[in-house]
Design a protein around this motif. Structure first.
Motif, PDB file in Angstrom:
ATOM      1  N   HIS A 243     -40.842  -7.949  48.796  1.00  0.00           N
ATOM      2  CA  HIS A 243     -40.190  -9.076  49.526  1.00  0.00           C
ATOM      3  C   HIS A 243     -41.223 -10.954  48.701  1.00  0.00           C
ATOM      4  O   HIS A 243     -42.013  -9.930  48.597  1.00  0.00           O
ATOM      5  CB  HIS A 243     -41.426  -8.499  51.116  1.00  0.00           C
ATOM      6  N   PRO A 244     -39.696 -10.832  49.327  1.00  0.00           N
ATOM      7  CA  PRO A 244     -40.722 -13.069  48.130  1.00  0.00           C
ATOM      8  C   PRO A 244     -41.662 -13.387  48.952  1.00  0.00           C
ATOM      9  O   PRO A 244     -42.645 -13.734  48.105  1.00  0.00           O
ATOM     10  CB  PRO A 244     -39.574 -13.436  48.545  1.00  0.00           C
ATOM     11  N   CYS A 280     -34.274 -14.967  58.717  1.00  0.00           N
ATOM     12  CA  CYS A 280     -35.691 -14.741  58.660  1.00  0.00           C
ATOM     13  C   CYS A 280     -36.093 -16.112  58.053  1.00  0.00           C
ATOM     14  O   CYS A 280     -36.327 -16.717  58.116  1.00  0.00           O
ATOM     15  CB  CYS A 280     -35.508 -14.106  56.604  1.00  0.00           C
ATOM     16  N   PHE A 282     -38.922 -16.508  56.520  1.00  0.00           N
ATOM     17  CA  PHE A 282     -39.424 -17.386  55.342  1.00  0.00           C
ATOM     18  C   PHE A 282     -38.557 -17.674  54.731  1.00  0.00           C
ATOM     19  O   PHE A 282     -38.795 -18.678  53.522  1.00  0.00           O
ATOM     20  CB  PHE A 282     -40.144 -15.817  54.418  1.00  0.00           C
ATOM     21  N   ALA A 283     -37.465 -17.870  55.361  1.00  0.00           N
ATOM     22  CA  ALA A 283     -36.801 -18.940  54.193  1.00  0.00           C
ATOM     23  C   ALA A 283     -36.429 -19.934  53.748  1.00  0.00           C
ATOM     24  O   ALA A 283     -36.433 -20.741  52.943  1.00  0.00           O
ATOM     25  CB  ALA A 283     -34.874 -18.747  55.765  1.00  0.00           C
ATOM     26  N   CYS A 286     -38.547 -19.280  50.651  1.00  0.00           N
ATOM     27  CA  CYS A 286     -38.489 -18.872  49.658  1.00  0.00           C
ATOM     28  C   CYS A 286     -37.923 -18.975  49.047  1.00  0.00           C
ATOM     29  O   CYS A 286     -36.377 -20.131  48.594  1.00  0.00           O
ATOM     30  CB  CYS A 286     -37.566 -17.892  50.094  1.00  0.00           C
ATOM     31  N   GLN A 288     -35.736 -17.565  46.924  1.00  0.00           N
ATOM     32  CA  GLN A 288     -34.847 -16.943  47.211  1.00  0.00           C
ATOM     33  C   GLN A 288     -33.938 -17.094  47.522  1.00  0.00           C
ATOM     34  O   GLN A 288     -32.445 -15.999  47.836  1.00  0.00           O
ATOM     35  CB  GLN A 288     -34.875 -15.402  46.249  1.00  0.00           C
ATOM     36  N   ALA A 289     -33.742 -17.853  48.541  1.00  0.00           N
ATOM     37  CA  ALA A 289     -33.525 -17.869  50.143  1.00  0.00           C
ATOM     38  C   ALA A 289     -31.881 -17.885  49.858  1.00  0.00           C
ATOM     39  O   ALA A 289     -31.714 -19.153  48.524  1.00  0.00           O
ATOM     40  CB  ALA A 289     -33.664 -19.022  50.874  1.00  0.00           C
ATOM     41  N   CYS A 293     -29.487 -16.156  54.957  1.00  0.00           N
ATOM     42  CA  CYS A 293     -31.156 -15.639  55.359  1.00  0.00           C
ATOM     43  C   CYS A 293     -31.832 -16.472  56.421  1.00  0.00           C
ATOM     44  O   CYS A 293     -32.067 -16.004  57.687  1.00  0.00           O
ATOM     45  CB  CYS A 293     -32.367 -16.185  54.422  1.00  0.00           C
ATOM     46  N   CYS A 311     -35.556  -8.255  54.178  1.00  0.00           N
ATOM     47  CA  CYS A 311     -34.923  -9.356  52.667  1.00  0.00           C
ATOM     48  C   CYS A 311     -33.881  -8.568  52.666  1.00  0.00           C
ATOM     49  O   CYS A 311     -33.267  -7.886  52.208  1.00  0.00           O
ATOM     50  CB  CYS A 311     -36.099  -8.974  51.630  1.00  0.00           C
ATOM     51  N   TRP A 312     -32.831 -10.080  52.803  1.00  0.00           N
ATOM     52  CA  TRP A 312     -31.305  -9.946  52.602  1.00  0.00           C
ATOM     53  C   TRP A 312     -30.650  -9.585  51.142  1.00  0.00           C
ATOM     54  O   TRP A 312     -30.242  -9.033  50.559  1.00  0.00           O
ATOM     55  CB  TRP A 312     -30.991 -10.854  52.982  1.00  0.00           C
ATOM     56  N   LEU A 313     -32.382  -9.348  50.227  1.00  0.00           N
ATOM     57  CA  LEU A 313     -32.313  -9.359  48.323  1.00  0.00           C
ATOM     58  C   LEU A 313     -31.989  -7.935  48.452  1.00  0.00           C
ATOM     59  O   LEU A 313     -31.627  -6.694  47.221  1.00  0.00           O
ATOM     60  CB  LEU A 313     -33.111  -9.398  47.583  1.00  0.00           C
TER      61      LEU A 313
END
Ligand SMILES: Nc1ncnc2c1ncn2[C@@H]1O[C@H](COP(=O)(O)OP(=O)(O)OP(=O)(O)O)[C@@H](O)[C@H]1O
Ligand code: SF4
Ligand SMILES: [Mg+2]
Lengths: 318, 314
Positions: A243-244, A280, A282-283, A286, A288-289, A293, A311-313
């Motif tokens: 997770h980021p 999310c 954390f967006a 983040c 990598q958002a 997200c 996490c969407w990743l």
């Protein structure tokens, strides 16, 4: 079966939705570490596991099993028999966690008298034995002293003695070394580890220190804004964080011998929990958002490296 | 600890000397003397009386004489009550004041501590609101008004019931004691309740109370074993001033309820400029209060081990 497993834990205080659906599982004889930024809801989660939240907090939860027992049906009276006898807590600051007007021995004996049929004298003696076992020299004299007469490290040992006095099967330690001198931190942690191993205690350890996590914990759960964003075996999570937020947390930790300048905090601030967060949490911070997200919460997935993360990743593109 | 007590007592003696001196000179700065009244009709008679009581001597000499006698525990003879020694007045009437004061103090402490604890437990809820309203009333209404109201109430109650439920004033039986003691203790009770409430609120939020809950103790056990003693610490420090307040408050209450306590004699003596009685009782009260303050300090040490074991450091 896990010693403790709780699903979908929510805590509200006022308008704030502070813990937003936490799942936890603690195994016998093992340590689960809970890490996360200040304010992420770690202490509230810990308190809720002993039904010790402040009265104005609201607790909701799904399935909740401890030692095979369904905890959802317990009332306050039944909870009083669980506390200290089956689940015990070690608090952050031993200087304030003990009553300043009672001796150490009295405070340990009190919990023994409450949960066993021992007489006051037997309980006193058992308190002294416990202190001795936990490495306090001259225990009979120490037992007669007041908290202000002992050092922080000794007090934390006394607090731990109090916690294990009635033979609980689980221990919750909320940052047990943060308030202590660096020199005694390692000793207290070693003590907890030893108890965990020898008595088969399940340990929920809350900490900020990933170094401690690495040394102590079998499993790790990373908390952000009231949710567990990543969890799994400690070694895997730390070596290959998925997770980021976990990566950011790791980058923000000073590792030993590293120069101070290379320390990198996590940019931005945690979200306002008085508002509904659809995606999310954390967006906003983040690196990598993605668009999705912010809109939608990703599912919790078990990924190839063996940990769970949301996490969407890691969502498979359909 | 012993050294600490001795030090406190020495300071106490100094305080008493200061009180004695201040009263003496204040007394002599007041215009007139006890023989201004009709009693001494002719100037000749006045002169004789002044000579008899030593008022014709220079002030410095009078002062030394007074201090010397006081050191031997002799406060002299009353100017207005024929041949009555001040020591006897104190011996006869102080016990009455003491009984009234002790009962008032007990009512005030128990009521104040219980009220404060109740208010803290129901913080910002109805019991707390009501109690705090009562506290504001009790603190702001002067005791002579409350005393008069209480008497009025007794009269009404006696009237309504057709018999004498309670005496309106006077002294001599238990039934004479309760109402004046309550009136005397009311302000202090309110003050202590407010103090206890805030210290209880502090204690309720401490880590060690959370620890006590985590031990599996129940509400009452936590209150008795962990909260009460700690919450009492700030209350006990106020006990000295509290006793002083009840002592001085007693002057008024004794007068209104016609109780033959020392306070009433003190007020009378001031009205009649009875030098020896005024000085004697003032010094006596001063010494009494100094002693109380030292005792309260010791009590504080009993409750708080940090003080007991570290010899009087706060
Ligand atoms: N009694 C309370 N009343 C209102 N809000 C509270 C209360 N206790 C905690 N909170 C809020 O809940 C949030 C989570 O608090 P918690 O103590 O669980 O954080 P934490 O993860 O333990 O942080 P830390 O690492 O600083 O101990 C915080 O934002 C805090 O402000
Ligand atoms: S879901 Fe999106 S915003 Fe949240 S951690 Fe994953 S990539 Fe970042
Ligand atoms: Mg915390």
């Amino acid at each position: 079966m896990s010693l403790l497993s709780v699903r979908d834990l929510h805590i509200h205080i006022g308008d704030n939705h502070l813990v937003r659906g936490v799942d936890l599982a603690v195994e016998r004889g093992e340590c689960l570490a809970l890490v996360g930024e200040s304010g992420s809801g770690k202490s509230l989660t810990a308190l809720s596991l002993m039904q010790l939240l402040p009265s104005h907090a609201r607790l909701e939860h799904g399935e909740w099993l401890f030692d095979g027992q369904d905890m959802r049906s317990l009332d306050e009276k039944a909870w009083r028999k669980v506390r200290a006898r089956r689940i015990a807590m070690v608090f952050q600051n031993p200087m304030t966690a003990l009553n300043p007007t009672m001796t150490i021995g009295q405070q340990i004996a009190e919990v023994i008298c409450l949960h066993t049929s021992m007489s006051r004298r037997e309980a006193r003696q058992r308190a002294i034995d416990l202190l001795e076992r936990l490495g306090i020299v001259n225990a009979p004299r120490r037992a007669k002293q007041y908290p202000f007469e002992l050092s922080g490290g000794m007090l934390q040992r006394a607090v731990i003695a109090m916690a294990v006095a009635c033979g609980p099967s689980m221990l919750i330690a909320d940052e047990p070394t943060t308030a202590l001198d660096v020199t005694v931190q390692a000793e207290v942690l070693a003590l907890l580890q030893e108890l965990c191993r020898d008595e088969g205690l399940g340990l929920l350890l809350i900490t900020h220190d990933l170094g401690v996590v690495e040394a102590m914990a079998k499993h790790l759960a990373v908390m952000y804004a009231g949710r567990i964003v990543e969890s799994g075996e400690c070694a895997r999570v730390l070596s290959q964080p998925a997770h980021p937020y976990t990566r950011a947390l790791q980058a923000a930790m000073p590792s030993l011998g590293e120069a101070r300048e290379s320390l990198q905090g996590i940019a931005g601030t945690p979200p306002d929990l008085s508002r509904q967060i659809p995606g999310c949490a954390f967006a906003p911070r983040c690196p990598q958002a993605m668009n999705i997200c912010v809109r939608e919460l990703p599912q919790t997935r078990l990924i190839e490296t063996g940990q769970c993360t949301e996490c969407w990743l890691w969502e498979k593109p359909e | 600890m012993l050294r600490y007590i001795i030090k406190r007592l020495a300071y106490g003696l100094l305080t008493i000397w200061f009180i004695a001196t201040a009263t003496f000179f204040a007394m002599h700065a007041v215009p007139g003397d006890p023989f201004n009244s009709a009693k001494a009709a002719t100037p000749q008679l006045r002169e004789n009386l002044r000579a008899r009581y030593g008022l014709d001597k220079p002030v410095g000499e009078q002062y030394l004489l007074y201090l010397g006698n006081m050191l031997q525990g002799d406060f002299g003879i009353s100017f207005t009550q024929e041949n009555r020694r001040v020591n006897d007045i104190i011996r006869e009437h102080f016990p009455v004041s003491a009984i009234l004061g002790v009962v008032a103090l007990l009512i005030a402490s128990v009521g104040g501590i219980a009220g404060g604890a109740v208010a803290a437990y129901w913080h910002n809820r109805l019991p707390d609101r009501l109690l705090m309203m009562a506290v504001v009333l009790a603190i702001s209404i002067p005791s002579f008004v409350i005393a008069a109201l209480a008497q009025l109430l007794i009269v009404q109650a006696n009237d309504l019931s057709g018999r004498s439920l309670l005496p309106v004033a006077g002294w001599g039986s238990l039934s004479h004691l309760w109402v004046p003691a309550l009136v005397l203790g009311l302000g202090t009770m309110a003050y202590l309740a407010r103090l206890m409430r805030s210290s209880m609120l502090d204690v309720m939020n401490t880590d060690y109370v959370l620890t006590a809950r985590a031990k599996g103790l129940g509400t009452w056990q936590i209150f008795w074993r962990h909260q009460l003693r700690n919450a009492l610490l700030p209350v006990v420090t106020e006990l000295g001033p509290t006793i002083a307040a009840i002592t001085t408050g007693g002057f008024v209450v004794e007068l209104i309820f016609a109780i033959p306590g020392l306070g009433r004699y003190f007020v009378q003596a001031v009205q009649q400029l009875d030098y020896t009685v005024i000085m004697g009782t003032t010094v006596f009260y001063g010494a009494f209060l100094v002693l109380i303050v030292v005792l309260v300090d010791l009590l504080y040490g009993v409750i708080d081990p940090r003080i007991r074991l570290h010899g009087g450091q706060r």
